[in-house]
Design a protein around this motif. Structure first.
Motif, mmCIF file in Angstrom:
data_model
loop_
_atom_site.group_PDB
_atom_site.id
_atom_site.type_symbol
_atom_site.label_atom_id
_atom_site.label_comp_id
_atom_site.label_asym_id
_atom_site.label_seq_id
_atom_site.Cartn_x
_atom_site.Cartn_y
_atom_site.Cartn_z
ATOM 1 N N ALA A 1 1.390 -1.455 -0.036
ATOM 2 C CA ALA A 1 -0.014 0.200 -0.001
ATOM 3 C C ALA A 1 0.875 1.231 0.219
ATOM 4 N N ALA A 2 2.001 1.356 0.917
ATOM 5 C CA ALA A 2 2.359 2.268 0.604
ATOM 6 C C ALA A 2 3.039 2.755 -0.591
ATOM 7 N N THR A 3 3.942 0.955 -1.479
ATOM 8 C CA THR A 3 4.891 1.394 -2.654
ATOM 9 C C THR A 3 3.112 2.193 -3.565
ATOM 10 N N PHE A 4 2.281 1.518 -3.375
ATOM 11 C CA PHE A 4 1.638 2.581 -4.212
ATOM 12 C C PHE A 4 1.642 3.995 -4.472
ATOM 13 N N LEU A 5 1.627 4.740 -3.244
ATOM 14 C CA LEU A 5 1.438 6.245 -2.217
ATOM 15 C C LEU A 5 2.278 6.533 -3.290
ATOM 16 N N VAL A 6 3.833 5.575 -2.941
ATOM 17 C CA VAL A 6 5.084 6.232 -3.477
ATOM 18 C C VAL A 6 5.714 6.063 -5.167
ATOM 19 N N VAL A 7 4.670 5.516 -5.626
ATOM 20 C CA VAL A 7 4.911 4.994 -7.175
ATOM 21 C C VAL A 7 3.785 6.139 -7.218
ATOM 22 N N PHE A 8 2.747 6.568 -6.759
ATOM 23 C CA PHE A 8 1.512 7.229 -7.670
ATOM 24 C C PHE A 8 2.173 8.935 -7.681
ATOM 25 N N ILE A 9 3.077 9.030 -6.410
ATOM 26 C CA ILE A 9 3.478 10.355 -6.225
ATOM 27 C C ILE A 9 4.664 10.672 -6.683
ATOM 28 N N GLY A 10 5.198 10.080 -6.764
ATOM 29 C CA GLY A 10 6.459 9.610 -8.146
ATOM 30 C C GLY A 10 5.903 9.946 -9.377
ATOM 31 N N ASP A 11 5.286 8.968 -9.534
ATOM 32 C CA ASP A 11 4.553 9.299 -11.059
ATOM 33 C C ASP A 11 4.510 11.163 -11.095
ATOM 34 N N MET A 12 2.992 11.514 -10.354
ATOM 35 C CA MET A 12 2.742 12.966 -10.617
ATOM 36 C C MET A 12 4.330 13.851 -10.565
ATOM 37 N N LEU A 13 4.910 13.576 -9.803
ATOM 38 C CA LEU A 13 5.804 14.883 -9.885
ATOM 39 C C LEU A 13 6.804 14.400 -10.972
ATOM 40 N N VAL A 14 7.127 13.489 -11.711
ATOM 41 C CA VAL A 14 7.812 13.291 -13.404
ATOM 42 C C VAL A 14 7.103 14.251 -13.707
ATOM 43 N N LYS A 15 5.689 13.585 -13.784
ATOM 44 C CA LYS A 15 4.861 14.780 -14.926
ATOM 45 C C LYS A 15 4.922 15.611 -15.272
ATOM 46 N N GLY A 16 4.258 15.901 -13.702
ATOM 47 C CA GLY A 16 4.199 17.309 -13.207
ATOM 48 C C GLY A 16 4.864 18.252 -12.931
ATOM 49 N N LEU A 17 5.987 18.109 -12.388
ATOM 50 C CA LEU A 17 7.136 19.123 -12.697
ATOM 51 C C LEU A 17 7.084 19.683 -13.587
ATOM 52 N N PRO A 18 7.482 19.397 -14.853
ATOM 53 C CA PRO A 18 8.169 20.365 -15.912
ATOM 54 C C PRO A 18 7.022 21.772 -15.681
ATOM 55 N N ALA A 19 6.231 21.549 -15.801
ATOM 56 C CA ALA A 19 4.607 21.927 -16.070
ATOM 57 C C ALA A 19 5.111 23.730 -15.527
ATOM 58 N N PHE A 20 5.622 23.401 -14.525
ATOM 59 C CA PHE A 20 6.215 24.867 -13.940
ATOM 60 C C PHE A 20 7.101 25.623 -14.712
ATOM 61 N N GLN A 21 8.006 25.119 -15.395
ATOM 62 C CA GLN A 21 8.851 25.829 -16.219
ATOM 63 C C GLN A 21 8.058 25.913 -17.276
ATOM 64 N N GLN A 22 8.518 27.129 -18.088
ATOM 65 C CA GLN A 22 8.239 27.385 -19.707
ATOM 66 C C GLN A 22 9.417 27.425 -20.892
ATOM 67 N N ALA A 23 9.294 27.236 -21.684
ATOM 68 C CA ALA A 23 10.380 27.680 -22.709
ATOM 69 C C ALA A 23 10.153 29.161 -23.249
ATOM 70 N N GLN A 24 10.981 29.827 -23.261
ATOM 71 C CA GLN A 24 10.751 31.126 -23.485
ATOM 72 C C GLN A 24 11.846 31.366 -24.267
ATOM 73 N N ILE A 25 12.415 32.473 -25.640
ATOM 74 C CA ILE A 25 13.067 32.479 -26.493
ATOM 75 C C ILE A 25 13.106 34.171 -26.623
ATOM 76 N N GLN A 26 14.154 34.125 -26.499
ATOM 77 C CA GLN A 26 15.370 35.627 -27.226
ATOM 78 C C GLN A 26 14.870 35.792 -28.457
ATOM 79 N N VAL A 27 14.014 37.117 -29.376
ATOM 80 C CA VAL A 27 13.740 37.071 -30.623
ATOM 81 C C VAL A 27 13.729 38.664 -30.862
ATOM 82 N N GLU A 28 14.043 39.281 -32.355
ATOM 83 C CA GLU A 28 13.263 40.755 -32.137
ATOM 84 C C GLU A 28 11.848 40.517 -32.568
#
Lengths: 388, 418
Positions: free
Chosen positions: A33-60
């Motif tokens: 049961a504890a493993t389920f929780l860890v896997v679940f939270i880990g999965d969400m972190l791996v999938k979700g953390l990139p959302a807090f970063q966004q690509a920006q480019i420098q253009v004229e």
């Protein structure tokens, strides 16, 4: 039939081995049961953390008459398909607000298209090879990077993943929960006080008690049917609004608050009541001046848990139309709104890969809020718990 | 004047009348007492009684009036309604002041009013249940007027497809008639629930046994909150997890085994629902197992039984009613669970027993029927209420049985903390 000493010893060994096996098996279940929780939270972190970063480019960006008319003309041909189209559309508005921009050309960090964003994060994208090379060149020149995604927290929903944010859903959640708590906290506490302190032990009281327990176990989606049939069709409360959502969730949260409050009231020892009656208090005076203040921490803890539960609820809100597309933050109780779980549900249905990331990001925000609410409740219980 | 201006004015005047009632009654009571007459109640109590009798009936009248306007469509001008409420408030004020007499039990009167208000609050939960029942039954009856009840219960084809044409009066144009045979939905619900239970009951029960019988206190205090976190995660999050992470894994594993699995297979939502339900079973079973009196364990150990034998032949049989009750509650949870199946299970009604195929559930069809762009009167929309009725009756029955089981257990072992 007698058994030899050796046979009994062997049998005993077997029995103890069996005992040990049960122990390890049951421990394994808990670890699973504890493993389920860890896997679940880990999965969400791996999938979700990139959302807090966004690509920006420098253009004229050149602010000319032409880009006022045709916004994509503001950036060079090469950069055009890399820059977010939604961002380009905002250019005329910005030019109107800041007239001094007119006629200038500036190097600016602008929001990149979600495909560029996905490419920079190393995910699969639909970018063509030449565009990929262009992004690589920009990256080498230090003109394309991932920056913290403030827009995710400040803007509402959008059909373009790079512009979408959870602000409107968060505000909707707050408004909905205000309605919920305003309705179900007083009614819940009053019901609990009535059942614990005032109610005569008769048929009606028993019916109310059984009924509350049943209500706590009714599937949440049925509250959505109730909201649709009674609030919307019968009373004419406007659809999709925090008002109708809050009222629906209030009925759902009511049993939680009643049960928590009753437990809190019951934990106040009878000696307190007897002492108060002894000096001539009436029943209401006993409740108001002694029982309620003493049980308030317990009531608050229960209410916070009920609030957290209401906050994560989606099914009844889908039924009453709170999955609307809400691009702007609205602070009215009677305008269409959406809530965070519903926003997650909407994004989960979008086909783009970038929205999967947004969904997981929204989930992380929701989980963070819920876990801090629950932690707050646990802390309160620890701090104010009284042993009589 | 606009309605909300009138309303604000009304509130202002009512507030002023209430304040007047409070201070005038208190002054009168104080004066009476100062003149040497003994009174049954304190001046403040007379004052509060006056406030109650001033504001109470007035608010009640305006609320009833607003209700009548909203519901029955009665044409009562807002201005008149609020003005008459104010008149009633003024009469209440006079009455209240008149009641400031030495022989009037103001405190008991307040007590009665408050008890009435509290009892009214308690009735809200009854009204809610009635509301759910009535709204569902009412719409379901309308559905059964259009479709036969027998076909709904026994039919094996769920195809609401063309029912919107019938609602638009073009029923005969449709290529195929709408069919509402709910057996595939029930079978889908049953299979997904079964999968969930096959995960949740063993894991939850064994966790409970470990926590109650084997675990040292430290692990116990750590494990309980961890399991509670599992229960506190919103179902929409589980749904996303099932659809995005678990379903592809199931498809991959099935592919390795040479089986063909759909991406919206029934196994993924079932497994994830099982994970969600573990804490329900474990925490309830844990409570029940710890409530089994220690004397029974001691008796068994004194006879030379090992710990496992004690658990298997003494503790578990004693706590069986509680464990069954927990499992029934869990089943009712699983039947009514919506978001996981909406996001991860299929939309297509499919009568099969193969969990690798996609199948749909009652709750999925309810959501699908009510989020489409159908007219409310159409048979498809109303079918949601018929399905809701079935769901309500089944979960209610499961809860009832569960409550009876737990009560039997409680009486047998005189345990009050369940």
């Amino acid at each position: 039939m007698s058994q030899s000493f050796d046979e009994i010893t062997a049998q005993l060994k077997r029995r103890h081995r069996k005992s040990a096996r049960l122990k390890w098996m049951s421990m394994g279940a808990l670890i699973l049961a504890a493993t389920f929780l860890v896997v679940f939270i880990g999965d969400m972190l791996v999938k979700g953390l990139p959302a807090f970063q966004q690509a920006q480019i420098q253009v004229e960006v050149s602010y000319t008459e032409q880009s006022m008319q045709i916004p994509p003309a503001a950036v060079s041909d090469e950069a055009r398909s890399l820059v977010s189209r939604g961002y380009l559309r905002l250019i005329p508005g910005r030019m109107r607000d800041n007239p001094e921009l007119m006629g200038t050309t500036r190097m600016e960090w602008v929001l990149a298209d979600s495909e560029v964003d996905q490419y920079l994060k190393g995910h699969y994208t639909r970018l063509s090879e030449s565009h990929k090379r262009a992004v690589d060149r920009l990256k080498e020149a230090g003109r394309a990077e991932l920056k913290f995604n403030t827009r995710f927290f400040t803007s509402g929903d959008s059909k373009m993943p790079e512009l979408a944010g959870i602000a409107s859903a968060a505000v909707g959640t707050v408004l909905t929960l205000i309605v919920t708590m305003a309705v179900c906290f007083p009614i819940g506490v009053m019901t609990a006080v009535y059942l614990e302190e005032f109610a005569p032990d008769n048929r009606l009281t028993q019916i109310i008690e059984i009924n509350i327990n049943n209500l706590a176990a009714v599937p949440s989606i049925l509250f959505g049917l109730l909201g649709l049939a009674i609030y919307i069709n019968f009373f004419g409360v406007p659809r999709s609004t925090p008002l109708v959502g809050g009222l629906t969730l209030a009925l759902m949260t009511l049993p939680v608050i009643i049960i928590a409050t009753r437990t809190a009231l019951r934990s106040v020892p009878d000696t307190i009541r007897q002492a108060a009656f002894g000096v001539g208090c009436s029943r209401w005076q006993v409740v108001r001046d002694h029982v309620l203040p003493l049980s308030l921490p317990g009531i608050m803890t229960g209410s916070i848990i009920g609030l957290a539960q209401a906050m994560g609820e989606t099914a009844p809100l889908i039924i009453i139309g709170m999955v609307a597309f809400i691009p702007d933050v609205s602070t009215s109780f009677s305008n269409a709104a959406t809530v965070m779980p519903a926003q997650i549900f909407t994004w989960a249905g979008e086909p783009e890969r970038a929205f999967t990331e947004k969904t997981a990001g929204g989930i992380l925000v929701l989980l963070a809020v819920l876990i801090s609410l629950n932690a707050c409740a646990v802390w309160m219980r620890k701090k104010f718990e009284r042993r009589w | 004047m606009q309605t909300n201006q009138i309303f604000l004015l009304f509130c202002g005047v009512l507030l002023a009348l209430g304040l007047a009632a409070f201070f005038m009654a208190r002054a009168k009571a104080t004066r009476t007492r100062a003149s040497g007459t003994a009174m049954y109640a304190q001046p403040d109590q007379y004052a509060w009684f006056s406030v109650l009798i001033t504001a109470g009936p007035a608010v009640l009248v305006s609320a009833v009036g607003a209700f009548a306007m909203l519901l029955l469509g009665a044409e009562i001008p807002t201005l008149y309604l609020l003005a008459s409420s104010l008149a009633i408030a003024a009469i209440g004020l006079l009455l209240g002041l008149k009641q400031v007499r030495p022989d009037f039990h103001a405190r008991q009167a307040i007590e009665r009013v408050i008890q009435g208000i509290l009892a009214a609050a308690a009735m809200v939960s009854i009204i809610t249940t009635l509301g759910i029942l009535l709204s569902i039954v009412f719409e379901a009856v309308r559905f059964f007027q259009m479709q036969s009840f027998w076909e709904f219960i026994t039919g094996t084809i769920w195809n609401p497809g063309a029912s919107f044409l019938a609602a638009a009066g073009r029923g005969d144009e449709a290529g195929s008639a709408a069919q509402f045979g709910s057996v595939p939905l029930f079978v889908g619900t049953f299979i997904i629930t079964l999968i969930a239970m096959m995960v949740a009951i063993p894991v939850g029960l064994f966790s409970a046994i470990y926590m109650a019988e084997f675990a040292p206190d430290r692990i116990r205090t750590l494990a309980k909150p961890v399991l509670e976190v599992l229960a506190g995660i919103p179902t929409v999050v589980y749904g996303f997890f099932a659809a995005i992470t678990v379903a592809p894994i199931v498809v991959d594993i099935a592919g390795v085994l040479g089986l063909d699995a759909s991406y919206s297979n029934a196994l993924a939502p079932g497994l994830v629902m099982g994970i969600m339900i573990i804490p329900f079973i474990s925490s309830l079973s844990d409570d029940v197992i710890t409530a089994v009196p220690d004397s029974m364990r001691q008796g068994s150990l004194a006879l030379g039984m090992t710990k496992a034998e004690t658990i298997k032949s003494v503790v578990l049989p004693a706590s069986l009613p509680g464990i069954i009750s927990a499992s029934l509650l869990a089943v009712s949870r699983a039947l009514g669970e919506t978001m996981i199946v909406v996001m991860a299970a299929g939309m297509r009604p499919n009568l099969t027993a193969n969990p690798l195929e996609d199948m749909t559930t009652v709750t999925v069809r309810i959501v699908a029927a009510l989020t489409g762009d159908q007219e409310f009167e159409s048979a498809e929309t109303l079918s949601a209420f018929a399905l809701g009725l079935v769901l309500f009756v089944v979960t209610l029955a499961l809860n009832m049985v569960s409550v009876i089981m737990i009560r039997r257990f409680r009486e047998k072992y005189r345990s009050n903390n369940l």
